[in-house]
Design a protein around this motif. Structure first.
Motif, PDB file in Angstrom:
ATOM      1  N   THR A   1       0.879  -1.080  -0.060  1.00 21.38           N
ATOM      2  CA  THR A   1       0.145  -0.059  -0.202  1.00 21.38           C
ATOM      3  C   THR A   1       1.085   1.219   0.025  1.00 21.38           C
ATOM      4  O   THR A   1       0.699   2.273  -0.719  1.00 21.38           O
ATOM      5  CB  THR A   1      -1.012  -0.199   1.119  1.00 21.38           C
ATOM      6  OG1 THR A   1      -1.809  -1.162   1.074  1.00 21.38           O
ATOM      7  CG2 THR A   1      -1.995   1.188   1.336  1.00 21.38           C
ATOM      8  N   MET A   2       2.054   1.154   0.736  1.00 20.29           N
ATOM      9  CA  MET A   2       2.847   2.424   0.776  1.00 20.29           C
ATOM     10  C   MET A   2       3.375   2.713  -0.440  1.00 20.29           C
ATOM     11  O   MET A   2       3.764   3.638  -0.922  1.00 20.29           O
ATOM     12  CB  MET A   2       3.946   2.288   2.220  1.00 20.29           C
ATOM     13  CG  MET A   2       3.228   1.993   3.308  1.00 20.29           C
ATOM     14  SD  MET A   2       2.167   3.696   3.976  1.00 20.29           S
ATOM     15  CE  MET A   2       0.665   2.824   3.587  1.00 20.29           C
ATOM     16  N   PHE A   3       4.045   1.642  -1.155  1.00 15.03           N
ATOM     17  CA  PHE A   3       4.833   1.644  -2.335  1.00 15.03           C
ATOM     18  C   PHE A   3       3.790   1.873  -3.450  1.00 15.03           C
ATOM     19  O   PHE A   3       4.161   2.356  -4.574  1.00 15.03           O
ATOM     20  CB  PHE A   3       5.494   0.214  -2.673  1.00 15.03           C
ATOM     21  CG  PHE A   3       6.781   0.356  -2.062  1.00 15.03           C
ATOM     22  CD1 PHE A   3       7.855   0.705  -2.743  1.00 15.03           C
ATOM     23  CD2 PHE A   3       6.815  -0.110  -0.909  1.00 15.03           C
ATOM     24  CE1 PHE A   3       9.336   0.668  -2.034  1.00 15.03           C
ATOM     25  CE2 PHE A   3       8.217  -0.388  -0.258  1.00 15.03           C
ATOM     26  CZ  PHE A   3       9.347   0.275  -0.846  1.00 15.03           C
ATOM     27  N   GLY A   4       2.416   1.643  -3.113  1.00 15.16           N
ATOM     28  CA  GLY A   4       1.465   1.789  -4.530  1.00 15.16           C
ATOM     29  C   GLY A   4       1.016   3.425  -4.513  1.00 15.16           C
ATOM     30  O   GLY A   4       0.740   3.697  -5.721  1.00 15.16           O
ATOM     31  N   ALA A   5       1.451   4.151  -3.349  1.00 18.98           N
ATOM     32  CA  ALA A   5       1.325   5.631  -3.488  1.00 18.98           C
ATOM     33  C   ALA A   5       2.298   6.125  -4.450  1.00 18.98           C
ATOM     34  O   ALA A   5       1.894   7.223  -5.265  1.00 18.98           O
ATOM     35  CB  ALA A   5       1.572   6.194  -1.989  1.00 18.98           C
ATOM     36  N   ARG A   6       3.373   5.687  -4.459  1.00 17.51           N
ATOM     37  CA  ARG A   6       4.187   6.017  -5.627  1.00 17.51           C
ATOM     38  C   ARG A   6       3.937   5.951  -7.012  1.00 17.51           C
ATOM     39  O   ARG A   6       4.079   6.978  -7.739  1.00 17.51           O
ATOM     40  CB  ARG A   6       5.702   5.240  -5.528  1.00 17.51           C
ATOM     41  CG  ARG A   6       6.534   5.299  -4.176  1.00 17.51           C
ATOM     42  CD  ARG A   6       7.809   4.609  -4.436  1.00 17.51           C
ATOM     43  NE  ARG A   6       8.791   5.274  -3.312  1.00 17.51           N
ATOM     44  CZ  ARG A   6      10.116   5.158  -3.405  1.00 17.51           C
ATOM     45  NH1 ARG A   6      10.366   4.426  -4.391  1.00 17.51           N
ATOM     46  NH2 ARG A   6      10.907   5.864  -2.576  1.00 17.51           N
ATOM     47  N   ILE A   7       3.245   5.003  -7.323  1.00 17.63           N
ATOM     48  CA  ILE A   7       2.572   4.904  -8.723  1.00 17.63           C
ATOM     49  C   ILE A   7       1.625   5.944  -9.123  1.00 17.63           C
ATOM     50  O   ILE A   7       1.471   6.539 -10.147  1.00 17.63           O
ATOM     51  CB  ILE A   7       2.129   3.343  -9.016  1.00 17.63           C
ATOM     52  CG1 ILE A   7       3.345   2.350  -8.686  1.00 17.63           C
ATOM     53  CG2 ILE A   7       1.439   3.205 -10.359  1.00 17.63           C
ATOM     54  CD1 ILE A   7       4.317   2.489  -9.754  1.00 17.63           C
ATOM     55  N   SER A   8       0.509   6.114  -7.983  1.00 15.44           N
ATOM     56  CA  SER A   8      -0.496   6.896  -8.238  1.00 15.44           C
ATOM     57  C   SER A   8      -0.076   8.368  -8.374  1.00 15.44           C
ATOM     58  O   SER A   8      -0.490   8.979  -9.196  1.00 15.44           O
ATOM     59  CB  SER A   8      -1.423   6.811  -7.078  1.00 15.44           C
ATOM     60  OG  SER A   8      -2.117   5.307  -7.267  1.00 15.44           O
ATOM     61  N   LEU A   9       1.128   8.647  -7.658  1.00 23.06           N
ATOM     62  CA  LEU A   9       1.648   9.916  -7.734  1.00 23.06           C
ATOM     63  C   LEU A   9       2.303  10.376  -8.788  1.00 23.06           C
ATOM     64  O   LEU A   9       2.090  11.308  -9.586  1.00 23.06           O
ATOM     65  CB  LEU A   9       2.279  10.444  -6.282  1.00 23.06           C
ATOM     66  CG  LEU A   9       1.603  10.473  -4.960  1.00 23.06           C
ATOM     67  CD1 LEU A   9       2.603  10.556  -3.737  1.00 23.06           C
ATOM     68  CD2 LEU A   9       0.759  11.587  -4.855  1.00 23.06           C
ATOM     69  N   VAL A  10       3.212   9.327  -9.073  1.00 22.77           N
ATOM     70  CA  VAL A  10       3.915   9.436 -10.559  1.00 22.77           C
ATOM     71  C   VAL A  10       3.172   9.598 -11.707  1.00 22.77           C
ATOM     72  O   VAL A  10       3.291  10.563 -12.465  1.00 22.77           O
ATOM     73  CB  VAL A  10       4.827   8.396 -10.619  1.00 22.77           C
ATOM     74  CG1 VAL A  10       5.491   8.379 -12.003  1.00 22.77           C
ATOM     75  CG2 VAL A  10       6.180   8.424  -9.441  1.00 22.77           C
ATOM     76  N   VAL A  11       2.072   8.944 -11.980  1.00 23.03           N
ATOM     77  CA  VAL A  11       1.147   8.563 -12.968  1.00 23.03           C
ATOM     78  C   VAL A  11       0.087   9.902 -13.004  1.00 23.03           C
ATOM     79  O   VAL A  11       0.059  10.527 -14.046  1.00 23.03           O
ATOM     80  CB  VAL A  11       0.257   7.532 -12.900  1.00 23.03           C
ATOM     81  CG1 VAL A  11      -0.756   7.762 -13.984  1.00 23.03           C
ATOM     82  CG2 VAL A  11       1.273   6.524 -13.109  1.00 23.03           C
ATOM     83  N   GLY A  12      -0.178  10.242 -11.724  1.00 22.93           N
ATOM     84  CA  GLY A  12      -1.082  11.372 -11.604  1.00 22.93           C
ATOM     85  C   GLY A  12      -0.217  12.828 -12.028  1.00 22.93           C
ATOM     86  O   GLY A  12      -0.807  13.521 -12.845  1.00 22.93           O
ATOM     87  N   LEU A  13       0.601  12.958 -11.398  1.00 25.22           N
ATOM     88  CA  LEU A  13       1.513  14.211 -11.631  1.00 25.22           C
ATOM     89  C   LEU A  13       2.133  14.164 -13.072  1.00 25.22           C
ATOM     90  O   LEU A  13       2.068  15.304 -13.608  1.00 25.22           O
ATOM     91  CB  LEU A  13       2.713  14.426 -10.525  1.00 25.22           C
ATOM     92  CG  LEU A  13       2.023  14.637  -9.125  1.00 25.22           C
ATOM     93  CD1 LEU A  13       3.449  14.666  -8.113  1.00 25.22           C
ATOM     94  CD2 LEU A  13       1.486  15.689  -8.904  1.00 25.22           C
ATOM     95  N   ALA A  14       2.509  13.330 -13.332  1.00 23.09           N
ATOM     96  CA  ALA A  14       3.187  13.219 -14.830  1.00 23.09           C
ATOM     97  C   ALA A  14       2.282  13.248 -15.996  1.00 23.09           C
ATOM     98  O   ALA A  14       2.571  14.570 -16.796  1.00 23.09           O
ATOM     99  CB  ALA A  14       3.988  11.751 -15.061  1.00 23.09           C
TER     100      ALA A  14
END
Length: 293
Positions: free
Chosen positions: A86-99
């Motif tokens: 769950t904590m590492f999943g935040a990276r994917i969501s933030l990277v995809v969302g911001l990029a």
């Protein structure tokens, strides 16, 4: 790079100072709440390797294990730590969302600036934007993944392309209203060249609405990434993603509810934070609102 320096030069000069933060917190609580929650998610995502553990390690002796001191959110059907994933999943969501938001905002800003001032370019480009708006994000993602395979880069492109027309139309409408103002006509009469006039006199008026629109696009992009990953056309299944986690654990909801509720809660909190930030920025920049500056 030139566009980046132009954006910095065109940014509003009356940004709040640190001493103004208490007053802004009272007048714009949504900005403080949304920004604080989003900052917390960013810190959690960045610091995940230092405290969350290994999200990929599979232990057959921990299949669907209940939460404990060692496994705060329990384990999934493959024995992987749900908390770490769950904590590492935040990276994917933030990277995809911001990029995807950055790509859509940059492309939409450039297209909207030119289309709002050039009638010949406007007639052609807006029809292209109409065509892009008719393409569903899910169908575009499925088509791209079938051609190239799943990946974060393809996912960013699939989300950014359908999001660009709305940003371009917003910037275009702002340019159409600003270009008739006296100071723009005075700049033209004074011999200002078109690129300088666009960047110096028109661009600053588009930045506050563009920031609000970017927040809305970012929230939608995070949800879209989760939905595409849930359907299997997002990031690869071996990469921790909130959408992947919900998809792989939905059959075990009755046995291990945290395997679904944990990523779902963090997904909802992240989207809520971005939406609150966007609403707060809208109220801050809108002179007609009660809390506007």
């Amino acid at each position: 790079m030139a566009l980046l320096f132009a954006l910095i030069d065109a940014a509003p000069t009356n940004w709040p100072h640190i001493s103004d933060l208490p007053r802004l917190a009272r007048r714009h609580p949504l900005v403080l709440t949304g920004g604080g929650l989003l900052a917390l998610v960013i810190v959690v995502a960045i610091g995940a390797p230092f405290y969350a553990g290994d999200p990929m390690n599979m232990d057959p002796f921990k299949l669907l294990q209940s939460p404990s001191a060692a496994l705060w959110f329990g384990a999934d059907n493959l024995g992987r730590d749900v908390f770490a994933r769950t904590m590492f999943g935040a990276r994917i969501s933030l990277v995809v969302g911001l990029a995807s938001t950055t790509v859509a905002a940059s492309a939409g800003l450039l297209i909207g600036l030119i289309a709002g001032y050039s009638r010949s370019f406007d007639n052609i480009m807006m029809r292209v934007m109409d065509g892009l708006m008719s393409i569903p994000t899910i169908l575009l993602a499925i088509a791209l993944v079938s051609l190239t395979g799943p990946g974060i880069g393809i996912l960013i492109v699939a989300i950014a392309v359908p999001s660009t027309p709305t940003t371009a139309r917003l910037v275009r409408s702002l340019v159409l209203s600003v270009r008739e103002r006296p100071y723009v006509e005075a700049a033209l009469c004074g011999g200002a060249r078109l690129p300088k006039m666009l960047l110096r006199h028109i661009l600053p008026s588009t930045i506050p609405p563009l920031m609000v629109q970017s927040a809305n696009v970012c929230a939608a992009a995070i949800l879209t990434e989760a939905g595409l990953s849930f359907l299997g056309v997002g990031v690869p299944p071996d990469i921790p993603s909130w959408g992947n986690m919900i998809a792989s654990s939905r059959l075990y909801l009755a046995i291990a509810p945290l395997t679904v509720f944990a990523p779902g809660f963090f997904l909802a909190m992240t989207v809520l934070a971005v939406n609150l930030l966007g609403d707060g920025l809208r109220d801050m920049f809108d002179p007609q609102s009660k809390g506007g500056r």
